[in-house]
Design a protein around this motif. Structure first.
Motif, mmCIF file in Angstrom:
data_model
loop_
_atom_site.group_PDB
_atom_site.id
_atom_site.type_symbol
_atom_site.label_atom_id
_atom_site.label_comp_id
_atom_site.label_asym_id
_atom_site.label_seq_id
_atom_site.Cartn_x
_atom_site.Cartn_y
_atom_site.Cartn_z
ATOM 1 N N MET A 242 0.828 -1.203 0.000
ATOM 2 C CA MET A 242 0.000 0.000 0.000
ATOM 3 C C MET A 242 0.864 1.256 0.000
ATOM 4 N N ALA A 243 2.176 1.110 -0.263
ATOM 5 C CA ALA A 243 3.103 2.237 -0.141
ATOM 6 C C ALA A 243 2.705 3.419 -1.013
ATOM 7 N N GLU A 244 2.212 3.152 -2.232
ATOM 8 C CA GLU A 244 1.868 4.241 -3.142
ATOM 9 C C GLU A 244 0.543 4.898 -2.774
ATOM 10 N N GLU A 245 -0.144 4.369 -1.742
ATOM 11 C CA GLU A 245 -1.372 4.993 -1.278
ATOM 12 C C GLU A 245 -1.203 5.543 0.141
ATOM 13 N N CYS A 246 0.070 5.663 0.585
ATOM 14 C CA CYS A 246 0.392 6.226 1.890
ATOM 15 C C CYS A 246 1.027 7.601 1.740
ATOM 16 N N LYS A 247 0.807 8.437 2.734
ATOM 17 C CA LYS A 247 1.451 9.734 2.795
ATOM 18 C C LYS A 247 2.811 9.581 3.470
ATOM 19 N N GLU A 248 3.869 10.058 2.814
ATOM 20 C CA GLU A 248 5.224 10.014 3.356
ATOM 21 C C GLU A 248 5.606 8.631 3.885
ATOM 22 N N PRO A 249 5.617 7.601 3.032
ATOM 23 C CA PRO A 249 5.879 6.238 3.526
ATOM 24 C C PRO A 249 7.245 6.072 4.178
ATOM 25 N N SER A 250 8.289 6.731 3.668
ATOM 26 C CA SER A 250 9.628 6.556 4.245
ATOM 27 C C SER A 250 9.697 7.061 5.679
ATOM 28 N N ARG A 251 8.843 8.011 6.021
ATOM 29 C CA ARG A 251 8.877 8.579 7.369
ATOM 30 C C ARG A 251 8.008 7.799 8.350
ATOM 31 N N ILE A 252 6.816 7.373 7.918
ATOM 32 C CA ILE A 252 5.859 6.823 8.882
ATOM 33 C C ILE A 252 5.934 5.314 9.039
ATOM 34 N N PHE A 253 6.481 4.598 8.045
ATOM 35 C CA PHE A 253 6.438 3.130 8.102
ATOM 36 C C PHE A 253 7.147 2.522 9.315
#
Length: 477
Positions: A242-253
């Motif tokens: 779902m990475a492309e449907e997340c806001k700022e994935p590198s920060r929040i994951f």
């Protein structure tokens, strides 16, 4: 090696979607922040595993039913660190398949990893659909004792899941929030009822340290039980798709994934201890509703049909999230050109990968019609994902030589090494796994091989470039 991502730096962590211009293909919609992502992770891990397999785990290990869940949690946690490094380094849909392709660059191997992940999600969803049908009968007091009745309800349920998936990820994730709250409520009811009953001396904590593994040693029993219990811990890996449907994935994951794993691991251990303290292992292992037995023993006056409703919604959530994952995985792979590009088409109005959704739904319907019961399908799901996790842990080490310009999470080197060894061991026949699980997995992977061959022949017939030479069109910031 083929370039399967477009660029690095800012574009490697895509920002909001660009407006659709002339000739532009619609992209996935970024709707998930930290809160929704946490509920997605927790909701995907919780569900069918703990609600349906606690008794089956008790059959293998006796009273120490918490031990396999704890081991499964530790194995999942180690692998979760590997996923964190990779998803923050390459924040795109496709997950394990993308990491495999970047690490090894072998088109066929990439395809098979993708197909294994997709198969595990669809198998898990089909298992949840059958569990939903059984609890549907309990909740509404219907007689679905015949296999045909269960199958019809499961098929109808899967079509409803497909309709929600087609509506959009926003609708699916919002429903996931509601169903995750229901799942948590059900498990909290078990914990509260159990502690209340135990407080009045209605249980026996002494059973918690009793091992009953038959002819096996205590360690052997825990290993066999872990191959089942691991099904309860899978789901965290779905979030990377779902990475492309997340806001700022590198920060929040990183913080979200670790928080989700720790929360669900704690809940599983507490629930399993409570369950075995109230219900002996031989009784807990009968049937497919172990937690319902805990409620009946701990609170005889509690209306059991209400808990059946809760269980029904819990397994429904598992099916929904697994089908969301499977369709997004196919979308990501199609955008890489690893599988036919039509599977990557996005509906202009709903902004959902509608062809991928239809394809994965058809496969799920086939599994519901023709494949076995909850323990076999649950074990097969764990088997497929453990094999994929082995590859992912190795890929982390290989991709250390592929630096990117943006900052990302880096896991200690020892963790992917331990993860590869433990996951690889749990795949082997030395774990005394049910042979039927290998058979189901083998048939599914054989279907994958056939599809790959057909796809390759079509590409050659049309005189196209090999799929792995194409690039993912990355949304601009």
């Amino acid at each position: 090696m083929a370039d399967v991502t477009a660029g690095s730096g800012p574009s490697a962590d895509p920002g909001p979607n660009t407006p659709e211009g002339q000739g532009a293909e619609p992209t996935l919609k970024r709707v998930m922040g930290p809160g929704l992502l946490l509920l997605f992770v927790v909701g995907d891990i919780l569900g069918t595993g703990i609600y349906a397999l606690t008794g089956k785990v008790a059959n293998e290990v006796g009273g120490a039913v918490w031990a396999p869940f704890l081991v499964a949690f530790l194995v999942a946690l180690v692998t979760g660190f590997s996923y964190l490094e990779l998803v923050t380094k390459y924040p795109h849909a496709a997950g394990a398949a993308l990491y495999t392709h970047k690490a090894f660059g072998v088109h066929f191997f990439t395809f098979m990893v993708a197909f294994a992940v997709m198969s595990s999600g669809i198998t898990s969803a089909a298992t949840a659909a059958r569990a939903f049908a059984a609890n549907f009968a309990e909740a509404f007091e219907f007689d679905l004792s015949t296999g045909i009745g269960v199958t019809l309800v499961a098929l109808a349920f899967m079509m409803v899941v497909a309709a929600i998936n087609l509506r959009g990820v926003s609708e699916g994730v919002k429903l996931n929030v509601v169903l995750t709250c229901v799942e948590l409520t059900g498990l909290l009811i078990v914990i509260v009822i159990g502690l209340w009953a135990l407080g009045f001396g209605n249980g026996d904590f002494g059973r918690v340290v009793e091992f009953d593994t038959g002819d096996r040693s205590a360690l052997g029993g825990v290993i066999v039980a872990t191959t089942l219990a691991f099904y309860a811990m899978v789901g965290f890996e779905d979030s990377v798709n779902m990475a492309e449907e997340c806001k700022e994935p590198s920060r929040i994951f990183p913080k979200v994934l670790l928080a989700g794993l720790l929360l669900t691991g704690l809940i599983y251990v507490v629930v399993s201890i409570t369950a075995i303290a109230l219900v002996p292992a031989d009784q807990l292992g009968q049937g497919d509703t172990p937690l319902l037995k805990v409620v009946e023993v701990g609170a005889p006056a509690f209306p059991t049909h209400i808990f059946a409703f809760i269980t029904m919604f819990a397994v429904a959530n598992s099916a929904l999230i697994n089908m969301l994952m499977a369709s997004r995985l196919l979308y990501g792979m199609a955008r890489q050109g690893v599988i036919p590009r039509p599977l990557g088409r996005v509906h202009a109005g709903r902004r959902t990968p509608y062809i991928a959704i239809a394809f994965t739904t058809l496969l799920a319907l086939g599994l519901i019609l023709f494949v076995g019961e909850v323990p076999e399908l649950g074990g097969t799901t764990a088997l497929l994902l453990l094999a994929v996790f082995t590859v992912v842990n190795v890929a982390v080490l290989v991709l250390r030589r592929d630096p990117v310009e943006h900052s990302h999470f880096r896991t200690p080197t020892v963790l992917p090494v331990v993860g590869a060894l433990t996951c690889g061991f749990l795949v082997t026949p030395w774990t005394d796994r049910n042979p039927q699980q290998y058979a189901i997995a083998g048939v599914l992977l054989a279907i994958g091989v056939v599809l790959w061959v057909v796809n390759h022949l079509v590409i050659r017939a049309l005189h196209r470039e090999p799929p792995h030479t194409e690039k993912i069109p990355t949304p601009e910031p």
